[in-house]
Design a protein around this motif. Structure first.
Motif, PDB file in Angstrom:
ATOM      1  N   LYS A   1      -6.388 -45.716 -18.394  1.00 47.86           N
ATOM      2  CA  LYS A   1      -7.513 -45.506 -19.305  1.00 47.86           C
ATOM      3  C   LYS A   1      -7.017 -45.111 -20.698  1.00 47.86           C
ATOM      4  CE  LYS A   1     -10.861 -44.064 -15.774  1.00 47.86           C
ATOM      5  NZ  LYS A   1     -11.814 -43.004 -15.357  1.00 47.86           N
ATOM      6  N   ALA A   2      -6.085 -44.180 -20.748  1.00 49.19           N
ATOM      7  CA  ALA A   2      -5.560 -43.729 -22.040  1.00 49.19           C
ATOM      8  C   ALA A   2      -4.826 -44.863 -22.757  1.00 49.19           C
ATOM      9  CB  ALA A   2      -4.633 -42.538 -21.843  1.00 49.19           C
ATOM     10  N   VAL A   3      -4.051 -45.633 -22.008  1.00 49.46           N
ATOM     11  CA  VAL A   3      -3.310 -46.751 -22.596  1.00 49.46           C
ATOM     12  C   VAL A   3      -4.272 -47.806 -23.129  1.00 49.46           C
ATOM     13  CG1 VAL A   3      -1.679 -48.613 -22.110  1.00 49.46           C
ATOM     14  CG2 VAL A   3      -1.294 -46.349 -21.136  1.00 49.46           C
ATOM     15  N   THR A   4      -5.340 -48.075 -22.371  1.00 45.97           N
ATOM     16  CA  THR A   4      -6.326 -49.073 -22.793  1.00 45.97           C
ATOM     17  C   THR A   4      -7.042 -48.641 -24.059  1.00 45.97           C
ATOM     18  OG1 THR A   4      -6.664 -49.715 -20.486  1.00 45.97           O
ATOM     19  CG2 THR A   4      -8.342 -50.410 -22.055  1.00 45.97           C
ATOM     20  N   VAL A   5      -7.365 -47.354 -24.171  1.00 49.49           N
ATOM     21  CA  VAL A   5      -7.975 -46.836 -25.390  1.00 49.49           C
ATOM     22  C   VAL A   5      -7.066 -47.119 -26.588  1.00 49.49           C
ATOM     23  CG1 VAL A   5      -8.538 -44.717 -26.644  1.00 49.49           C
ATOM     24  CG2 VAL A   5      -9.387 -45.046 -24.332  1.00 49.49           C
ATOM     25  N   PHE A   6      -5.773 -46.996 -26.369  1.00 44.68           N
ATOM     26  CA  PHE A   6      -4.826 -47.152 -27.468  1.00 44.68           C
ATOM     27  C   PHE A   6      -4.848 -48.562 -28.024  1.00 44.68           C
ATOM     28  CE2 PHE A   6      -1.610 -44.809 -29.658  1.00 44.68           C
ATOM     29  CZ  PHE A   6      -0.768 -45.763 -30.202  1.00 44.68           C
ATOM     30  N   TYR A   7      -4.776 -49.590 -27.144  1.00 51.55           N
ATOM     31  CA  TYR A   7      -4.682 -50.937 -27.701  1.00 51.55           C
ATOM     32  C   TYR A   7      -6.036 -51.583 -27.993  1.00 51.55           C
ATOM     33  CZ  TYR A   7      -5.302 -53.000 -22.977  1.00 51.55           C
ATOM     34  OH  TYR A   7      -5.770 -53.365 -21.730  1.00 51.55           O
TER      35      TYR A   7
ATOM     36  N   ILE B   1       4.590 -53.077 -32.131  1.00 48.00           N
ATOM     37  CA  ILE B   1       4.937 -52.123 -31.074  1.00 48.00           C
ATOM     38  C   ILE B   1       3.705 -51.410 -30.539  1.00 48.00           C
ATOM     39  CG2 ILE B   1       6.147 -49.967 -30.604  1.00 48.00           C
ATOM     40  CD1 ILE B   1       8.379 -50.932 -32.426  1.00 48.00           C
ATOM     41  N   ILE B   2       2.834 -50.930 -31.426  1.00 48.29           N
ATOM     42  CA  ILE B   2       1.688 -50.142 -30.964  1.00 48.29           C
ATOM     43  C   ILE B   2       0.650 -51.006 -30.249  1.00 48.29           C
ATOM     44  CG2 ILE B   2       1.992 -48.424 -32.779  1.00 48.29           C
ATOM     45  CD1 ILE B   2      -0.314 -49.667 -34.290  1.00 48.29           C
ATOM     46  N   PHE B   3       0.720 -52.324 -30.434  1.00 49.19           N
ATOM     47  CA  PHE B   3      -0.222 -53.194 -29.736  1.00 49.19           C
ATOM     48  C   PHE B   3       0.385 -53.803 -28.474  1.00 49.19           C
ATOM     49  CE2 PHE B   3      -2.312 -57.410 -29.210  1.00 49.19           C
ATOM     50  CZ  PHE B   3      -3.560 -56.934 -28.833  1.00 49.19           C
ATOM     51  N   LEU B   4       1.571 -54.376 -28.581  1.00 52.82           N
ATOM     52  CA  LEU B   4       2.119 -55.145 -27.470  1.00 52.82           C
ATOM     53  C   LEU B   4       2.706 -54.283 -26.358  1.00 52.82           C
ATOM     54  CD1 LEU B   4       3.814 -58.276 -29.075  1.00 52.82           C
ATOM     55  CD2 LEU B   4       1.754 -58.145 -27.698  1.00 52.82           C
TER      56      LEU B   4
ATOM     57  N   PRO C   1      -6.562 -51.537 -33.554  1.00 54.83           N
ATOM     58  CA  PRO C   1      -7.365 -52.183 -34.605  1.00 54.83           C
ATOM     59  C   PRO C   1      -7.703 -51.256 -35.762  1.00 54.83           C
ATOM     60  CG  PRO C   1      -8.223 -52.740 -32.429  1.00 54.83           C
ATOM     61  CD  PRO C   1      -7.205 -51.659 -32.229  1.00 54.83           C
ATOM     62  N   MET C   2      -7.762 -49.954 -35.504  1.00 52.20           N
ATOM     63  CA  MET C   2      -8.023 -49.000 -36.577  1.00 52.20           C
ATOM     64  C   MET C   2      -6.785 -48.800 -37.454  1.00 52.20           C
ATOM     65  SD  MET C   2      -8.970 -44.933 -36.401  1.00 52.20           S
ATOM     66  CE  MET C   2      -7.312 -44.539 -35.825  1.00 52.20           C
ATOM     67  N   LEU C   3      -5.599 -48.799 -36.833  1.00 56.12           N
ATOM     68  CA  LEU C   3      -4.368 -48.519 -37.575  1.00 56.12           C
ATOM     69  C   LEU C   3      -3.868 -49.709 -38.379  1.00 56.12           C
ATOM     70  CD1 LEU C   3      -2.285 -46.398 -35.014  1.00 56.12           C
ATOM     71  CD2 LEU C   3      -3.580 -45.597 -36.987  1.00 56.12           C
ATOM     72  N   ASN C   4      -4.143 -50.931 -37.929  1.00 54.93           N
ATOM     73  CA  ASN C   4      -3.595 -52.108 -38.612  1.00 54.93           C
ATOM     74  C   ASN C   4      -3.926 -52.157 -40.099  1.00 54.93           C
ATOM     75  OD1 ASN C   4      -2.116 -53.184 -36.553  1.00 54.93           O
ATOM     76  ND2 ASN C   4      -3.647 -54.661 -35.912  1.00 54.93           N
ATOM     77  N   PRO C   5      -5.195 -51.936 -40.507  1.00 56.44           N
ATOM     78  CA  PRO C   5      -5.469 -51.944 -41.956  1.00 56.44           C
ATOM     79  C   PRO C   5      -4.700 -50.857 -42.701  1.00 56.44           C
ATOM     80  CG  PRO C   5      -7.514 -52.092 -40.707  1.00 56.44           C
ATOM     81  CD  PRO C   5      -6.436 -51.758 -39.724  1.00 56.44           C
ATOM     82  N   LEU C   6      -4.552 -49.690 -42.073  1.00 52.24           N
ATOM     83  CA  LEU C   6      -3.804 -48.603 -42.721  1.00 52.24           C
ATOM     84  C   LEU C   6      -2.332 -48.956 -42.842  1.00 52.24           C
ATOM     85  CD1 LEU C   6      -5.434 -45.579 -40.841  1.00 52.24           C
ATOM     86  CD2 LEU C   6      -6.110 -46.581 -43.026  1.00 52.24           C
ATOM     87  N   ILE C   7      -1.785 -49.566 -41.809  1.00 49.59           N
ATOM     88  CA  ILE C   7      -0.367 -49.937 -41.814  1.00 49.59           C
ATOM     89  C   ILE C   7      -0.072 -50.958 -42.905  1.00 49.59           C
ATOM     90  CG2 ILE C   7       1.424 -51.151 -40.490  1.00 49.59           C
ATOM     91  CD1 ILE C   7       0.212 -49.877 -37.961  1.00 49.59           C
TER      92      ILE C   7
END
Length: 309
Positions: free
Chosen positions: A267-273, A246-249, A278-284
């Motif tokens: 710009k804000a949306v692009t920063v997110f994906y 969800i947070i990527f697609l 990529p920062m959250l995936n290892p934590l998830i």
């Protein structure tokens, strides 16, 4: 690039032109990038040197970490460095290279998430056949499909963008060199090409998103007949995967599944994906996974013991 393109470099306006905010952006995004790289490299190394690498789920997770580390490094270092400079320029060749890298690694991320969903479907819905179905040969074949598909996708994007006549202006109101901002600089009608981009990028993101949702609906239905303990473990794994999806697609679909227009929120949306995901995936995938946490502890203990020795 003198063939049909009179623009040799682009000027990026960045996230903001406020000098004080640029310093904040530098500090925040540097921390995000470091956390992203440490998390993904740690996940990759942990799986590679542990018995977990024999499991298809962790085999794919290791590849996801590698892709996320590469994806973070395509544009984020340039953004961090640019935040220290008032004028942010990007040569035409560098712009094309970044667009190729973004769609290569970003697209590989999308397809790999779908592959990981298929792995979970087989593990939960066909547990007796999981070992034979998800054998090492099939795993490598699926990884080959991931990379072949995304190289083709990224090459097609660059082929069309590279041939566009760009007569100026050479100013991009963005921090990222991407398809839509570059399309808006072309001195020709790009309506048809904009629709192609929406189909080639946006529709593929939407299609993979729907396939992923469908797979988890099937998994949820099949869990009704399993024990509570099996349902608990399956839900824990699936929740992690669905969160990553969800947070990527969803941001990717918002940006690419529409005509070639730019919105203030882009710009804000692009920063997110490009940075946050990529920062959250290892934590998830690690904070909710006992096996990964144990493997990381064992790796750290091994380093401490070898250091003492």
């Amino acid at each position: 690039m003198e063939n049909r393109n009179n623009v040799t470099e682009f000027i990026l306006l960045g996230l903001t032109q406020n000098p004080k905010l640029q310093k904040v952006i530098f500090a925040v995004f540097l921390v995000i990038y470091i956390v992203s790289m440490v998390g993904n490299v740690l996940t990759l190394v942990t799986i590679t040197v542990s018995p977990l690498s024999g499991s298809p789920m962790y085999f794919f997770l290791a590849h996801l970490s590698f892709i996320d580390a590469c994806y973070s490094s395509v544009s984020n270092p340039k953004l961090i460095v640019d935040s220290l400079h008032e004028t942010k320029t990007s040569p035409f060749s560098e712009c094309m290279t970044q667009i190729f890298g973004e769609h290569l690694f970003g697209g590989a991320d999308v397809i790999l998430l779908t592959v990981m969903a298929y792995d979970r479907y087989v593990a939960i819905c066909k547990p007796l056949h999981y070992t034979t179905m998800m054998n090492r040969r099939l795993c490598w074949l699926l990884i080959g499909v991931v990379w072949a598909g995304r190289v083709l996708h990224a090459a097609i994007q660059i082929l069309f963008i590279f041939r566009l006549p760009s007569c100026g202006p050479d100013v991009i109101d963005h921090f990222l060199r991407d398809l839509t901002p570059v399309l808006n600089l072309a001195c020709t009608d790009t309506h048809t090409l904009g629709l192609f981009v929406a189909a080639n990028s946006g529709f593929l993101c939407l299609l993979n998103f729907l396939l992923l949702l469908g797979s988890y609906v099937v998994i949820a239905c099949s869990l009704r007949t399993h024990s509570w303990e099996v349902r608990r473990k399956a839900r824990s794994t699936c929740v992690s995967h669905i969160t990553a999806v969800i947070i990527f697609l969803v941001p990717c679909i918002f940006v690419y599944l529409r005509p070639a227009t730019t919105l203030p929120i882009d710009k804000a949306v692009t920063v997110f994906y490009t940075m946050i995901t990529p920062m959250l995936n290892p934590l998830i995938y690690t904070l909710r996974n006992a096996q990964m946490k144990n493997a990381i502890r064992n790796l750290c203990n091994r380093k401490v013991i070898s250091g003492d020795g």
